[in-house]
Design an enzyme around this catalytic site. Structure first.
Site, PDB file in Angstrom:
ATOM      1  N   GLU A  44       2.976   1.633  10.503  1.00  6.40           N
ATOM      2  CA  GLU A  44       3.188   1.208   9.124  1.00  6.40           C
ATOM      3  C   GLU A  44       4.601   1.577   8.678  1.00  6.40           C
ATOM      4  O   GLU A  44       5.115   2.639   9.017  1.00  6.40           O
ATOM      5  CB  GLU A  44       2.162   1.907   8.220  1.00  6.40           C
ATOM      6  CG  GLU A  44       2.325   1.617   6.741  1.00  6.40           C
ATOM      7  CD  GLU A  44       1.367   2.437   5.872  1.00  6.40           C
ATOM      8  OE1 GLU A  44       1.069   1.993   4.756  1.00  6.40           O
ATOM      9  OE2 GLU A  44       0.922   3.520   6.319  1.00  6.40           O
ATOM     10  N   LYS A 110      -0.862  -5.232   2.233  1.00  2.38           N
ATOM     11  CA  LYS A 110      -1.847  -4.157   2.184  1.00  2.38           C
ATOM     12  C   LYS A 110      -2.745  -4.287   0.955  1.00  2.38           C
ATOM     13  O   LYS A 110      -2.268  -4.312  -0.185  1.00  2.38           O
ATOM     14  CB  LYS A 110      -1.117  -2.810   2.158  1.00  2.38           C
ATOM     15  CG  LYS A 110      -2.000  -1.574   2.303  1.00  2.38           C
ATOM     16  CD  LYS A 110      -1.117  -0.332   2.349  1.00  2.38           C
ATOM     17  CE  LYS A 110      -1.910   0.933   2.586  1.00  2.38           C
ATOM     18  NZ  LYS A 110      -1.019   2.127   2.619  1.00  2.38           N
ATOM     19  N   CYS A 144      -3.293   1.140   7.247  1.00  5.07           N
ATOM     20  CA  CYS A 144      -3.530   2.536   6.873  1.00  5.07           C
ATOM     21  C   CYS A 144      -4.740   2.762   5.957  1.00  5.07           C
ATOM     22  O   CYS A 144      -5.872   2.790   6.412  1.00  5.07           O
ATOM     23  CB  CYS A 144      -2.247   3.110   6.265  1.00  5.07           C
ATOM     24  SG  CYS A 144      -2.137   4.918   6.360  1.00  5.07           S
TER      25      CYS A 144
END
Length: 258
Positions: A44, A110, A144
Site C-alpha cells: 500500500e 480504498k 489494508c
C-alpha cells in the site's frame, strides 16, 4: 486457458514521502524477479508510506507513478499491482492500480479509510468493488483496512484470488495474520497479503508477515524478512476444492449500497 498464475510479493521498507527514491528501489528489485512471474504485488502507498500529508507530495507524482507502473509492466512483461496517493479533481485517494504489459489498466479506491489515523479526513473513500480477469483468474484487490470488513470482501462473484496490499503495523499484526487466513477460508479463494517492513516517518513499525493462503487457508508462503516471496496459484486447486466442498453454494445472498 492458463491454469496457473505465478506471483511475486515485494515486501520491503519504504522511503518516507519520497516517490522518486521508492520507484528506483522497486525498479532495482524488479530486475531480480524471474521471467516466469506473471504478477508482482507491491505494498500500500508504495511510493510514500502511509502518510496523511498528501499535500507534501507534488501533484505530478500521481501520474508519474502510474506511467512508471505501465513502463515497468511492459519492460518486464509482468502485471503490477499496488496503491499510491492519487490526486484527481482536487481530491486525494488511496488508489490501487493494476497494469499489464499490453496496456490494460484497472483501478480501485480504498473503501474503508482508516479512521484511527485520520485517513477518512484526508482521502476520499471508494464505493465500488473491483473484480478483473487476468490470465484465466478472477481477481479482487483490496487495501489494508478493508481486511477487517468481511462483508465487503464476500465472494459473491466467484472470484479466484483476493489480494490485500497494506501498511499494517506490528502492534496489530496478529489481526493481519488471522484475518488473511479467515478471508481465504470463508471465500474459498486464494488470499494474498503484502505488507511493508521497517519504520515509517511517524515511528510506526511494520513487521512484514506477507503471505499467500490457499482456498483451505493453508499457507503457501509467509515471511517477516525484507525479501521477494514467490507462489504459484493453481486453478485446478480452486475448482476441485469447490466441487468437493460446496460451501460457497450455501452463502448468504445480499446487496451492498455504497
Amino acid at each position: 486457458m492458463p491454469t496457473t498464475l505465478n506471483i511475486a510479493l515485494i515486501q520491503t521498507d519504504l522511503y518516507w514521502e519520497d516517490p522518486e527514491t521508492n520507484r528506483k528501489m522497486f525498479e532495482d528489485k524488479m530486475a531480480s524477479v524471474p521471467d516466469d512471474v506473471d504478477l508482482v504485488v507491491l505494498p500500500e502507498m508504495f511510493t510514500t508510506g502511509f502518510t496523511m500529508r498528501p499535500d507534501k507530495i507534488p501533484l505530478s507524482e500521481s501520474q508519474e507513478t502510474l506511467e512508471w507502473m505501465k513502463k515497468i509492466s511492459k519492460q518486464h512483461n509482468k502485471a503490477l499491482i499496488g496503491s499510491i496517493i492519487f490526486q484527481e479533481d482536487e481530491k486525494h485517494y488511496n488508489r490501487l492500480f493494476f497494469t499489464t504489459p499490453d496496456g490494460n489498466l484497472e483501478s480501485y479506491d480504498k473503501k474503508h479509510t482508516f479512521t484511527l489515523a485520520g485517513e477518512d479526513e484526508v482521502y476520499e473513500a471508494g464505493n465500488k468493488k473491483l473484480i478483473f480477469d487476468f490470465k484465466g483468474f478472477k481477481i479482487c484487490p483490496l487495501i489494508c483496512y478493508d481486511l477487517r470488513f468481511p462483508v465487503w470482501a464476500r465472494n459473491a462473484e466467484d472470484y479466484d484470488v483476493l489480494i490485500y496490499v497494506a501498511n499494517w503495523p506490528k502492534k496489530r499484526i496478529n489481526a493481519w495474520d488471522t484475518l488473511l487466513k479467515a478471508r481465504a477460508i470463508e471465500n474459498m479463494s486464494y488470499c494474498v497479503g503484502v505488507n511493508r517492513i521497517g519504520m515509517d516517518g511517524l515511528n510506526y513499525e511494520y513487521p512484514g508477515h506477507s503471505a499467500v493462503y490457499d482456498v483451505l487457508g493453508e499457507p503457501l508462503v509467509f515471511s517477516k524478512d525484507n525479501e521477494i516471496l514467490y507462489a504459484t496459484l493453481n486453478k485446478e486447486h480452486i475448482n476441485v476444492t469447490r466441487k468437493k466442498l460446496k460451501f460457497l453454494e450455501d452463502r448468504d445472498t445480499f446487496s451492498l449500497k455504497g
